[in-house]
Design a protein around this motif. Structure first.
Motif, PDB file in Angstrom:
ATOM      1  N   VAL A 176       0.866  -1.178   0.000  1.00  0.00           N
ATOM      2  CA  VAL A 176       0.000   0.000   0.000  1.00  0.00           C
ATOM      3  C   VAL A 176       0.902   1.228   0.000  1.00  0.00           C
ATOM      4  CG1 VAL A 176      -1.760   1.278   1.262  1.00  0.00           C
ATOM      5  CG2 VAL A 176      -1.804  -1.199   1.250  1.00  0.00           C
ATOM      6  N   HIS A 177       0.677   2.110  -0.950  1.00  0.00           N
ATOM      7  CA  HIS A 177       1.458   3.333  -1.047  1.00  0.00           C
ATOM      8  C   HIS A 177       0.865   4.386  -0.120  1.00  0.00           C
ATOM      9  CE1 HIS A 177       3.776   2.056  -4.583  1.00  0.00           C
ATOM     10  NE2 HIS A 177       2.663   1.406  -4.901  1.00  0.00           N
ATOM     11  N   LEU A 178       1.664   4.823   0.846  1.00  0.00           N
ATOM     12  CA  LEU A 178       1.236   5.862   1.773  1.00  0.00           C
ATOM     13  C   LEU A 178       1.928   7.162   1.392  1.00  0.00           C
ATOM     14  CD1 LEU A 178       1.537   3.850   5.091  1.00  0.00           C
ATOM     15  CD2 LEU A 178      -0.538   4.391   3.841  1.00  0.00           C
ATOM     16  N   ASP A 179       1.158   8.216   1.237  1.00  0.00           N
ATOM     17  CA  ASP A 179       1.668   9.502   0.822  1.00  0.00           C
ATOM     18  C   ASP A 179       1.963  10.354   2.047  1.00  0.00           C
ATOM     19  OD1 ASP A 179       2.334  11.719  -0.617  1.00  0.00           O
ATOM     20  OD2 ASP A 179       0.309  12.163  -1.314  1.00  0.00           O
ATOM     21  N   ARG A 180       2.833  11.332   1.871  1.00  0.00           N
ATOM     22  CA  ARG A 180       3.212  12.235   2.951  1.00  0.00           C
ATOM     23  C   ARG A 180       2.008  13.032   3.462  1.00  0.00           C
ATOM     24  NH1 ARG A 180       8.119  16.059   1.781  1.00  0.00           N
ATOM     25  NH2 ARG A 180       9.234  14.243   2.510  1.00  0.00           N
ATOM     26  N   GLU A 181       1.113  13.404   2.561  1.00  0.00           N
ATOM     27  CA  GLU A 181      -0.058  14.182   2.958  1.00  0.00           C
ATOM     28  C   GLU A 181      -1.300  13.307   3.135  1.00  0.00           C
ATOM     29  OE1 GLU A 181      -0.527  17.372   0.222  1.00  0.00           O
ATOM     30  OE2 GLU A 181       1.328  18.331   0.839  1.00  0.00           O
ATOM     31  N   LEU A 182      -1.106  12.003   3.190  1.00  0.00           N
ATOM     32  CA  LEU A 182      -2.178  11.023   3.349  1.00  0.00           C
ATOM     33  C   LEU A 182      -3.243  11.152   2.264  1.00  0.00           C
ATOM     34  CD1 LEU A 182      -2.551  10.927   7.212  1.00  0.00           C
ATOM     35  CD2 LEU A 182      -1.271   9.390   5.732  1.00  0.00           C
ATOM     36  N   ARG A 183      -2.778  11.390   1.065  1.00  0.00           N
ATOM     37  CA  ARG A 183      -3.634  11.378  -0.112  1.00  0.00           C
ATOM     38  C   ARG A 183      -3.325  10.059  -0.821  1.00  0.00           C
ATOM     39  NH1 ARG A 183      -5.691  16.195   0.777  1.00  0.00           N
ATOM     40  NH2 ARG A 183      -4.334  17.966   0.996  1.00  0.00           N
ATOM     41  N   TRP A 184      -4.230   9.567  -1.603  1.00  0.00           N
ATOM     42  CA  TRP A 184      -4.095   8.227  -2.171  1.00  0.00           C
ATOM     43  C   TRP A 184      -3.801   8.255  -3.659  1.00  0.00           C
ATOM     44  CZ3 TRP A 184      -3.491   4.761   1.424  1.00  0.00           C
ATOM     45  CH2 TRP A 184      -4.022   5.005   2.682  1.00  0.00           C
ATOM     46  N   LYS A 185      -3.109   9.273  -4.120  1.00  0.00           N
ATOM     47  CA  LYS A 185      -2.826   9.402  -5.542  1.00  0.00           C
ATOM     48  C   LYS A 185      -1.923   8.262  -6.041  1.00  0.00           C
ATOM     49  CE  LYS A 185      -1.086  12.726  -8.877  1.00  0.00           C
ATOM     50  NZ  LYS A 185      -0.487  14.053  -9.054  1.00  0.00           N
ATOM     51  N   ALA A 211      -6.556  -3.055  -1.334  1.00  0.00           N
ATOM     52  CA  ALA A 211      -6.549  -1.857  -0.491  1.00  0.00           C
ATOM     53  C   ALA A 211      -7.315  -0.693  -1.090  1.00  0.00           C
ATOM     54  CB  ALA A 211      -5.126  -1.422  -0.158  1.00  0.00           C
ATOM     55  N   THR A 212      -8.151  -0.923  -2.102  1.00  0.00           N
ATOM     56  CA  THR A 212      -8.941   0.182  -2.616  1.00  0.00           C
ATOM     57  C   THR A 212     -10.145   0.488  -1.731  1.00  0.00           C
ATOM     58  OG1 THR A 212     -10.098  -1.335  -4.087  1.00  0.00           O
ATOM     59  CG2 THR A 212      -8.300  -0.051  -5.027  1.00  0.00           C
ATOM     60  N   ASP A 213     -10.458  -0.377  -0.780  1.00  0.00           N
ATOM     61  CA  ASP A 213     -11.521  -0.046   0.158  1.00  0.00           C
ATOM     62  C   ASP A 213     -11.118   1.145   1.023  1.00  0.00           C
ATOM     63  OD1 ASP A 213      -9.563  -1.581   1.325  1.00  0.00           O
ATOM     64  OD2 ASP A 213     -10.922  -2.668   2.636  1.00  0.00           O
ATOM     65  N   VAL A 214      -9.830   1.338   1.225  1.00  0.00           N
ATOM     66  CA  VAL A 214      -9.353   2.518   1.936  1.00  0.00           C
ATOM     67  C   VAL A 214      -9.282   3.706   0.985  1.00  0.00           C
ATOM     68  CG1 VAL A 214      -7.390   3.492   3.184  1.00  0.00           C
ATOM     69  CG2 VAL A 214      -8.026   1.118   3.537  1.00  0.00           C
ATOM     70  N   LEU A 215      -8.796   3.463  -0.200  1.00  0.00           N
ATOM     71  CA  LEU A 215      -8.601   4.514  -1.200  1.00  0.00           C
ATOM     72  C   LEU A 215      -9.918   5.111  -1.668  1.00  0.00           C
ATOM     73  CD1 LEU A 215      -7.087   5.929  -3.638  1.00  0.00           C
ATOM     74  CD2 LEU A 215      -7.328   3.768  -4.810  1.00  0.00           C
ATOM     75  N   LEU A 216     -10.906   4.295  -1.939  1.00  0.00           N
ATOM     76  CA  LEU A 216     -12.157   4.764  -2.513  1.00  0.00           C
ATOM     77  C   LEU A 216     -13.243   4.995  -1.475  1.00  0.00           C
ATOM     78  CD1 LEU A 216     -12.231   2.518  -5.672  1.00  0.00           C
ATOM     79  CD2 LEU A 216     -11.485   4.883  -5.474  1.00  0.00           C
ATOM     80  N   ASN A 217     -12.875   5.105  -0.228  1.00  0.00           N
ATOM     81  CA  ASN A 217     -13.841   5.360   0.832  1.00  0.00           C
ATOM     82  C   ASN A 217     -14.169   6.843   0.845  1.00  0.00           C
ATOM     83  OD1 ASN A 217     -15.427   5.212   3.059  1.00  0.00           O
ATOM     84  ND2 ASN A 217     -13.783   4.800   4.506  1.00  0.00           N
ATOM     85  N   PRO A 218     -15.390   7.234   0.497  1.00  0.00           N
ATOM     86  CA  PRO A 218     -15.713   8.662   0.453  1.00  0.00           C
ATOM     87  C   PRO A 218     -15.849   9.246   1.858  1.00  0.00           C
ATOM     88  CG  PRO A 218     -17.640   7.374  -0.088  1.00  0.00           C
ATOM     89  CD  PRO A 218     -16.504   6.401   0.069  1.00  0.00           C
ATOM     90  N   HIS A 247     -16.787  13.228  -5.172  1.00  0.00           N
ATOM     91  CA  HIS A 247     -17.104  13.672  -6.519  1.00  0.00           C
ATOM     92  C   HIS A 247     -15.885  13.952  -7.376  1.00  0.00           C
ATOM     93  CE1 HIS A 247     -21.373  13.691  -6.167  1.00  0.00           C
ATOM     94  NE2 HIS A 247     -21.320  14.377  -5.048  1.00  0.00           N
ATOM     95  N   SER A 248     -14.756  14.314  -6.801  1.00  0.00           N
ATOM     96  CA  SER A 248     -13.653  14.725  -7.652  1.00  0.00           C
ATOM     97  C   SER A 248     -12.656  13.608  -7.923  1.00  0.00           C
ATOM     98  CB  SER A 248     -12.942  15.937  -7.033  1.00  0.00           C
ATOM     99  OG  SER A 248     -12.438  15.602  -5.755  1.00  0.00           O
ATOM    100  N   LYS A 249     -11.964  13.140  -6.935  1.00  0.00           N
ATOM    101  CA  LYS A 249     -10.869  12.198  -7.154  1.00  0.00           C
ATOM    102  C   LYS A 249     -11.353  10.773  -7.348  1.00  0.00           C
ATOM    103  CE  LYS A 249      -7.930  15.160  -4.518  1.00  0.00           C
ATOM    104  NZ  LYS A 249      -7.261  15.391  -3.281  1.00  0.00           N
ATOM    105  N   ASN A 250     -12.286  10.339  -6.555  1.00  0.00           N
ATOM    106  CA  ASN A 250     -12.770   8.968  -6.665  1.00  0.00           C
ATOM    107  C   ASN A 250     -13.472   8.724  -7.988  1.00  0.00           C
ATOM    108  OD1 ASN A 250     -11.737   8.382  -4.191  1.00  0.00           O
ATOM    109  ND2 ASN A 250     -13.676   8.439  -3.120  1.00  0.00           N
ATOM    110  N   ILE A 285     -10.809   7.838 -10.700  1.00  0.00           N
ATOM    111  CA  ILE A 285     -10.238   6.500 -10.529  1.00  0.00           C
ATOM    112  C   ILE A 285     -11.278   5.426 -10.840  1.00  0.00           C
ATOM    113  CG2 ILE A 285      -9.281   4.909  -8.823  1.00  0.00           C
ATOM    114  CD1 ILE A 285      -7.982   7.328  -7.501  1.00  0.00           C
ATOM    115  N   LEU A 286     -12.507   5.635 -10.369  1.00  0.00           N
ATOM    116  CA  LEU A 286     -13.567   4.657 -10.644  1.00  0.00           C
ATOM    117  C   LEU A 286     -13.869   4.566 -12.138  1.00  0.00           C
ATOM    118  CD1 LEU A 286     -16.049   5.246  -7.711  1.00  0.00           C
ATOM    119  CD2 LEU A 286     -14.703   3.207  -8.172  1.00  0.00           C
ATOM    120  N   GLY A 287     -13.841   5.683 -12.827  1.00  0.00           N
ATOM    121  CA  GLY A 287     -14.065   5.660 -14.274  1.00  0.00           C
ATOM    122  C   GLY A 287     -12.987   4.877 -15.002  1.00  0.00           C
TER     123      GLY A 287
END
Length: 174
Positions: free
Chosen positions: A59-68, A115-122, A129-132, A135-137
């Motif tokens: 699982v890639h963890l970002d410094r700002e806890l964003r899931w990009k 681990a997309t259950d963490v990533l795509l959890n709104p 509406h924006s980032k998920n 990725i879902l598309g």
């Protein structure tokens, strides 16, 4: 020091992630805000620098806890598996539809969606509406291409029909 903590690989392999979304005003641009500076950690003779992202249990963890990075990794895995599915599901000498569907849903989908259950959890309306959505598309596009490869349907076939066809392949009626 690694032996004292039962870490046989030693602190040279350690990773440091200083997670914070805090931003401070830029030095020469007062209207611009930049992430605050991060500092490393010194353990004995080893200096461990703070990384922008680390990989922990795939699982890639970002410094700002964003899931990009995690979203990009999931899409890359999906594209790689899509290439494999395309080669295995050839119409002339490939695997039949039923076993190919089982292989896709048994190995490709779990690896792609790890681990997309963490990533795509709104968490809020803005995130949902924006980032998920992007990725879902892209994941839907990968799913559609895999369904086209597995069923051997034409590319102009609607996605709903492809979904029904792949469901029927489960019962070996095609």
């Amino acid at each position: 020091m690694g032996r004292q903590h039962n870490a046989i690989f030693g602190p040279a392999k350690y990773q440091l992630l200083d997670a914070s979304q805090r931003k401070v005003p830029a030095t020469f641009q007062p209207r611009k805000r930049v992430p605050e500076s991060r500092f490393g950690l010194v353990l004995g003779a080893h200096h461990i620098k703070s990384a922008t992202s680390v990989k922990l249990l795939s699982v890639h963890l970002d410094r700002e806890l964003r899931w990009k990075e995690q979203g990009a990794a999931a899409l890359a895995k999906g594209q790689a598996w899509l290439g494999c599915v395309g080669r295995l599901a050839r119409a002339s000498r490939g695997i039949k539809v039923g076993p190919m569907r089982c292989l896709y849903h048994g190995t490709c989908v779990p690896r792609m969606l790890y681990a997309t259950d963490v990533l795509l959890n709104p968490h809020n309306v803005k995130t949902r509406h924006s980032k998920n959505r992007a990725i879902l598309g892209k994941l839907r596009t990968i799913q559609r291409c895999a369904a086209l490869a597995i069923t051997g349907a034409l590319s102009s076939t609607p996605t709903d029909v492809l979904t029904c066809m792949s469901t029927l392949c489960r019962w070996n009626t095609l």
